[in-house]
Design an enzyme around this catalytic site. Structure first.
Site, short mmCIF file in Angstrom:
data_model
loop_
_atom_site.label_atom_id
_atom_site.label_comp_id
_atom_site.label_asym_id
_atom_site.label_seq_id
_atom_site.Cartn_x
_atom_site.Cartn_y
_atom_site.Cartn_z
N SER A 220 0.86 -1.20 0.00
CA SER A 220 0.00 0.00 0.00
C SER A 220 0.88 1.24 0.00
O SER A 220 1.93 1.27 0.66
CB SER A 220 -0.93 -0.01 1.21
OG SER A 220 -0.20 0.13 2.39
N SER A 223 -1.59 7.82 -0.67
CA SER A 223 -2.37 8.48 -1.73
C SER A 223 -1.97 7.99 -3.14
O SER A 223 -2.64 8.30 -4.11
CB SER A 223 -2.20 9.99 -1.64
OG SER A 223 -0.84 10.30 -1.71
N ASP A 224 -0.87 7.24 -3.23
CA ASP A 224 -0.48 6.69 -4.54
C ASP A 224 -1.12 5.33 -4.80
O ASP A 224 -0.76 4.65 -5.77
CB ASP A 224 1.05 6.55 -4.63
CG ASP A 224 1.72 7.91 -4.71
OD1 ASP A 224 1.08 8.85 -5.23
OD2 ASP A 224 2.86 8.04 -4.24
N ASP A 252 -5.61 -0.64 7.72
CA ASP A 252 -6.52 -1.64 8.31
C ASP A 252 -7.81 -1.73 7.49
O ASP A 252 -8.36 -2.82 7.28
CB ASP A 252 -6.88 -1.26 9.76
CG ASP A 252 -5.64 -1.16 10.64
OD1 ASP A 252 -4.64 -1.81 10.31
OD2 ASP A 252 -5.69 -0.42 11.64
#
Ligand code: ADP
Length: 308
Positions: A220, A223-224, A252
């Site tokens: 993850s 914001s990308d 999460d």
């Protein structure tokens, strides 16, 4: 049913102190306490999405009672092992709107008898669970190999296991090849023991992990969006610009979306989209581990998956 495992839950206490500085005294009317620990955030998001979820782990003392009451109030099933120690507090001070200072207690010590009781309970829970999710750190007394043990037992029953932890708990857990892991960039760097900056470096690291039998390595990227390696395929998920209120708990929430996608037998791309949509929907809320289903649905339509 999806089961989330939180071995070291917490009461998360959040204080808003705009001009917070070390060494001064502050008063605030803006504070709240919530049932916390990453696995409980995951469970809350699954429940808000309308799916059946069970929470388990170790719990104790007055903080433990508070957590169980909150879970019950929210309609989240719970089946924890009671321990003698007091469940920990985790304190977050929010200042200047977005800056966060955190103090995390280490938590109570768990005995070998309590671990044995948990493992017995876990065997029963496995029967009724379709997807297992384990998140967060291990409490004192619990061996680093705990997640390894839980993954192996789930595999024997053919149940997919999502592991979202870091450091040595992740390293040991990886020896059992969990179905899915979701490191963020800094967790990936810690795991690989090298700096990881470019997209190429992320893909290379994720491929190395996936070669050891992890079906999905979901990295993850805030914001990308996310980069995912599944066997010899790679995916990139991009998200539209949003107004960020509080990204804490987005990881999460993403795990919750991935677990729901898996539980509901979504195709690979839809499962990844749902994970990213839940993460982003959480960033749009003030609360940690909070989503609005309508936001998830609109994000699901707007996030883009491309093969890499
Ligand atoms: P973690 O909380 O584990 O560090 P990330 O910050 O990478 O995880 O966030 C997980 C997901 O949540 C991202 O892939 C993204 O979908 C969403 N997300 C997080 N931060 C933002 C943000 N600032 N804007 C939009 N989406 C976000």
């Amino acid at each position: 049913m999806i089961t989330t495992i939180t071995l070291n839950p917490s009461v998360d206490r959040r204080y808003v102190v705009q001009d917070f500085q070390v060494g001064n005294l502050f008063r605030t009317h803006q504070f709240e306490a919530t049932a916390g620990g990453k696995g409980l955030n995951v469970a809350r998001v699954i429940k808000q999405f309308g799916e059946d979820v069970l929470t388990t782990g170790f719990i104790g003392g007055k903080n433990g009672e508070f957590i169980l009451e909150q879970l019950t109030e929210q309609g989240i099933k719970n089946d924890f092992i009671q321990i003698t120690g007091e469940t920990r507090n985790c304190i977050a001070i929010l200042s200047k709107d977005v800056v966060q200072t955190e103090i995390l207690e280490s938590g109570p010590k768990v005995t070998s008898e309590q671990i044995e009781l948990f493992l017995q309970k876990y065997e029963r829970i496995l029967q009724d669970s379709s997807v297992l999710v384990a998140s967060g750190s291990l409490p004192e007394g619990v061996p680093e190999s705990m997640y390894y043990e839980l993954i192996i037992r789930a595999k024997k029953k053919g149940k997919p296991f999502i592991l979202d932890t870091s450091g040595s708990a992740l390293r040991e857990g990886l020896n059992a090849s969990p179905f899915l892991i979701k490191p963020n960039k800094s967790e990936l760097e810690l795991l690989m023991n090298r700096p990881i900056e470019s997209e190429e470096e992320i893909i290379k690291a994720a491929k190395e992990i996936s070669q050891n039998g992890v079906e999905f390595v979901v990295v993850s990227l805030g914001s990308d969006g996310a980069i995912i390696i599944h066997k010899d395929l790679g995916y990139k998920v991009k998200i539209p610009k949003i107004e960020v209120k509080n990204p804490v708990g987005s990881g999460d929430s993403m795990v919750a979306g991935l677990a729901i996608g898996l539980y509901k037998n979504y195709g690979i791309e839809d499962m990844l989209k749902l994970g990213v949509a839940c993460g982003t929907a959480n960033a749009m809320e003030i609360g940690t581990g909070q989503i609005r289903k309508a936001n998830v649905e609109s994000m699901f339509k707007n996030v883009k998956v491309e093969k890499i």
